[in-house]
Design an enzyme around this catalytic site. Sequence first.
Site, PDB file in Angstrom:
ATOM      1  N   THR A  39       0.807  -1.304  -0.177  1.00  0.00           N
ATOM      2  CA  THR A  39       0.214   0.177  -0.012  1.00  0.00           C
ATOM      3  C   THR A  39       0.851   1.148  -0.101  1.00  0.00           C
ATOM      4  O   THR A  39       0.364   2.378  -0.171  1.00  0.00           O
ATOM      5  CB  THR A  39      -0.812   0.004   1.183  1.00  0.00           C
ATOM      6  OG1 THR A  39      -0.268  -0.274   2.311  1.00  0.00           O
ATOM      7  CG2 THR A  39      -2.048  -0.947   1.144  1.00  0.00           C
ATOM      8  N   HIS A  44       6.408   0.160   7.417  1.00  0.00           N
ATOM      9  CA  HIS A  44       6.381   0.882   8.707  1.00  0.00           C
ATOM     10  C   HIS A  44       6.487  -0.139   9.824  1.00  0.00           C
ATOM     11  O   HIS A  44       6.615  -1.257   9.831  1.00  0.00           O
ATOM     12  CB  HIS A  44       5.298   1.819   8.687  1.00  0.00           C
ATOM     13  CG  HIS A  44       3.978   1.080   8.624  1.00  0.00           C
ATOM     14  ND1 HIS A  44       3.430   0.411   9.583  1.00  0.00           N
ATOM     15  CD2 HIS A  44       2.910   1.161   7.554  1.00  0.00           C
ATOM     16  CE1 HIS A  44       2.047   0.117   9.229  1.00  0.00           C
ATOM     17  NE2 HIS A  44       1.777   0.332   8.104  1.00  0.00           N
ATOM     18  N   HIS A  47       4.537  -3.127  10.405  1.00  0.00           N
ATOM     19  CA  HIS A  47       4.866  -4.468   9.818  1.00  0.00           C
ATOM     20  C   HIS A  47       5.888  -5.062  10.543  1.00  0.00           C
ATOM     21  O   HIS A  47       6.131  -6.473  10.396  1.00  0.00           O
ATOM     22  CB  HIS A  47       5.310  -4.203   8.566  1.00  0.00           C
ATOM     23  CG  HIS A  47       4.432  -3.754   7.502  1.00  0.00           C
ATOM     24  ND1 HIS A  47       4.324  -2.310   7.299  1.00  0.00           N
ATOM     25  CD2 HIS A  47       3.392  -4.150   7.062  1.00  0.00           C
ATOM     26  CE1 HIS A  47       3.201  -2.117   6.503  1.00  0.00           C
ATOM     27  NE2 HIS A  47       2.599  -3.269   6.063  1.00  0.00           N
ATOM     28  N   LYS A  81     -10.512  -2.925   9.267  1.00  0.00           N
ATOM     29  CA  LYS A  81     -10.687  -1.625   8.548  1.00  0.00           C
ATOM     30  C   LYS A  81     -12.227  -1.397   8.696  1.00  0.00           C
ATOM     31  O   LYS A  81     -13.071  -2.216   8.298  1.00  0.00           O
ATOM     32  CB  LYS A  81     -10.063  -1.563   7.077  1.00  0.00           C
ATOM     33  CG  LYS A  81      -8.706  -1.847   7.188  1.00  0.00           C
ATOM     34  CD  LYS A  81      -8.152  -1.860   5.912  1.00  0.00           C
ATOM     35  CE  LYS A  81      -6.645  -2.189   5.716  1.00  0.00           C
ATOM     36  NZ  LYS A  81      -6.369  -3.531   6.277  1.00  0.00           N
ATOM     37  N   ARG A  85     -10.924   0.722   1.215  1.00  0.00           N
ATOM     38  CA  ARG A  85      -9.399   1.301   1.029  1.00  0.00           C
ATOM     39  C   ARG A  85      -9.409   1.719  -0.381  1.00  0.00           C
ATOM     40  O   ARG A  85     -10.169   0.987  -1.269  1.00  0.00           O
ATOM     41  CB  ARG A  85      -8.279   0.210   1.131  1.00  0.00           C
ATOM     42  CG  ARG A  85      -6.776   0.919   1.280  1.00  0.00           C
ATOM     43  CD  ARG A  85      -6.029  -0.162   1.916  1.00  0.00           C
ATOM     44  NE  ARG A  85      -5.874  -1.331   0.852  1.00  0.00           N
ATOM     45  CZ  ARG A  85      -5.433  -2.647   1.304  1.00  0.00           C
ATOM     46  NH1 ARG A  85      -4.669  -2.559   2.311  1.00  0.00           N
ATOM     47  NH2 ARG A  85      -5.447  -3.639   0.371  1.00  0.00           N
ATOM     48  N   GLN A 174      -6.890 -14.302  -0.880  1.00  0.00           N
ATOM     49  CA  GLN A 174      -5.833 -14.632  -0.071  1.00  0.00           C
ATOM     50  C   GLN A 174      -5.848 -16.462   0.244  1.00  0.00           C
ATOM     51  O   GLN A 174      -4.959 -16.936   0.470  1.00  0.00           O
ATOM     52  CB  GLN A 174      -6.192 -14.148   1.366  1.00  0.00           C
ATOM     53  CG  GLN A 174      -4.887 -14.288   2.377  1.00  0.00           C
ATOM     54  CD  GLN A 174      -4.769 -13.518   3.445  1.00  0.00           C
ATOM     55  OE1 GLN A 174      -5.544 -12.210   3.403  1.00  0.00           O
ATOM     56  NE2 GLN A 174      -4.229 -14.081   4.611  1.00  0.00           N
ATOM     57  N   ASP A 195      -5.704 -10.517  13.353  1.00  0.00           N
ATOM     58  CA  ASP A 195      -6.694  -9.946  12.389  1.00  0.00           C
ATOM     59  C   ASP A 195      -6.810 -10.744  11.133  1.00  0.00           C
ATOM     60  O   ASP A 195      -7.712 -10.755  10.191  1.00  0.00           O
ATOM     61  CB  ASP A 195      -6.581  -8.545  12.097  1.00  0.00           C
ATOM     62  CG  ASP A 195      -5.585  -8.236  11.309  1.00  0.00           C
ATOM     63  OD1 ASP A 195      -4.572  -8.997  11.688  1.00  0.00           O
ATOM     64  OD2 ASP A 195      -5.517  -6.970  10.770  1.00  0.00           O
ATOM     65  N   LYS A 230      -2.573   4.228  19.123  1.00  0.00           N
ATOM     66  CA  LYS A 230      -2.223   3.298  18.093  1.00  0.00           C
ATOM     67  C   LYS A 230      -0.644   3.136  17.903  1.00  0.00           C
ATOM     68  O   LYS A 230       0.268   3.990  17.907  1.00  0.00           O
ATOM     69  CB  LYS A 230      -2.680   3.674  16.631  1.00  0.00           C
ATOM     70  CG  LYS A 230      -2.683   2.675  15.441  1.00  0.00           C
ATOM     71  CD  LYS A 230      -3.505   2.893  14.410  1.00  0.00           C
ATOM     72  CE  LYS A 230      -3.438   1.788  13.572  1.00  0.00           C
ATOM     73  NZ  LYS A 230      -4.169   2.179  12.340  1.00  0.00           N
ATOM     74  N   LYS A 233       2.157   4.978  15.346  1.00  0.00           N
ATOM     75  CA  LYS A 233       1.688   6.338  14.919  1.00  0.00           C
ATOM     76  C   LYS A 233       2.172   7.567  15.744  1.00  0.00           C
ATOM     77  O   LYS A 233       2.363   7.141  17.290  1.00  0.00           O
ATOM     78  CB  LYS A 233       0.025   6.426  15.052  1.00  0.00           C
ATOM     79  CG  LYS A 233      -0.450   5.434  14.043  1.00  0.00           C
ATOM     80  CD  LYS A 233      -0.492   6.083  12.612  1.00  0.00           C
ATOM     81  CE  LYS A 233      -1.309   5.115  11.648  1.00  0.00           C
ATOM     82  NZ  LYS A 233      -1.253   5.947  10.363  1.00  0.00           N
ATOM     83  N   THR A 234       2.647   8.531  15.464  1.00  0.00           N
ATOM     84  CA  THR A 234       2.879   9.726  16.102  1.00  0.00           C
ATOM     85  C   THR A 234       1.911  11.071  15.627  1.00  0.00           C
ATOM     86  O   THR A 234       1.521  10.691  14.882  1.00  0.00           O
ATOM     87  CB  THR A 234       4.551   9.904  16.112  1.00  0.00           C
ATOM     88  OG1 THR A 234       4.798  10.430  14.622  1.00  0.00           O
ATOM     89  CG2 THR A 234       5.553   8.836  16.308  1.00  0.00           C
TER      90      THR A 234
END
Length: 428
Positions: A39, A44, A47, A81, A85, A174, A195, A230, A233-234
Amino acid sequence: MTNFVEELRWRGMLQDIMPGTEEKLNEGMTSGYIGFDPTADSLHVGHLTQIMTLIHFQRAGHKPYALVGGATGMVGDPSGKSDERNLQTEAMVEHNLAGMKKQLSKFLTFEEKGNGAVMVNNNDWFKDMNLFTFIRDVGKHITVNYMMAKDSVKRRLDGDSGLSFTEFCYQLIQGFDFYYLWKYHNCLVQMGGSDQWGNIVTGTELIRRKDAGTAYAITTHLIKKADGTKFGKTESGAVWLNPERTSPYKFYQFWLNASDDDTKKWIRIFTLKTKEEIESLEKEHDAAPHLRILQKALAEDITIRTHSEEALETAIKTSEFLFGNGSLEFFATLSDAQVLEIFEGVPQFELSRQELQQGLDASTLLAEKSSVFASKGEAKKLIQGGGVSLNKEKIKEATAIFNTEHLLNGKYIIVQKGKKNYFLLIAV
């Protein structure tokens, strides 16, 4: 050969495991895979749990496959989600794949022999498959009732945004990935975040129904921060593995600023340190928490493996410069891009080089020519109290004169108000 499942278990990573999986892995080298959706052109820190899972899998003597979803990246996975997306073009996906391949190569050993890692792209087996082939060879084996029972599907159907047919089919796609890798690459195990359990189990079911085969599943915990925010995340967004998206300094700071509760979990998950090493570090940390021994050990380990020892050294020196007694000599080694990276989010003000050349007193420089202070009176008061530094040196008098000779790298003046409030003045 070490026990892979036990390794995940003591590190606090293991969530779900299909019966018989641990026994199968203990029989000898087994191939297994994890899928990554392209994506973005970088992975990040979200992962990293799955990357670490593949690392432990390979270190335990098994053969890891990294599946990059060149085809599925153009569809979208509804798991976890609340909204659909945005779909990507083939060109976007190809660009993202190249970036991900480069990053995964830093963590896994890719070679043809033995248990060397292998990277595969599901577009290779989906690109020539038409709809009729798919619904005949895949769709007929899994019932709609089975697909509707999945939590990820139920949540979206009960929500406001609903679920498109495209995303509804994702578990079949999948599932076929797993079938293809099982049949042609002897991948017996699929791993992923918790998930993904529903999608992974659909794959084992397809293998059973289509070829009467047996496959296995393992999932890991989804990482959450102790304060409920989360992970990964910042305030400025996601923490990326690509240094052009998140600088090594900011990457290092993300781990260094973790809470004690989070660090005690993360050092098990994101480093390769042994149980004995971690427990020893924890004892040192608990004896002197203010030294942040655990945070430093975690930040150093993951920064080196994601970037390099050189990047870690620069990150540490940058931290020392900003928060300790770092030298101006170090600042002189930084490029303009690095300076702006370090001071991203810090208030910045432009100064007239011509006015600075003539000389400006401290209160004028900090109150009139910039907005470090609201007024000259406020500036004088804090300067007299010893609370203002310019280029790492305390200003002694509000009447002290500053000019272009005080510019660092011929361009910058760094102002510090108190211990942590920084301002960057830029001569133009």
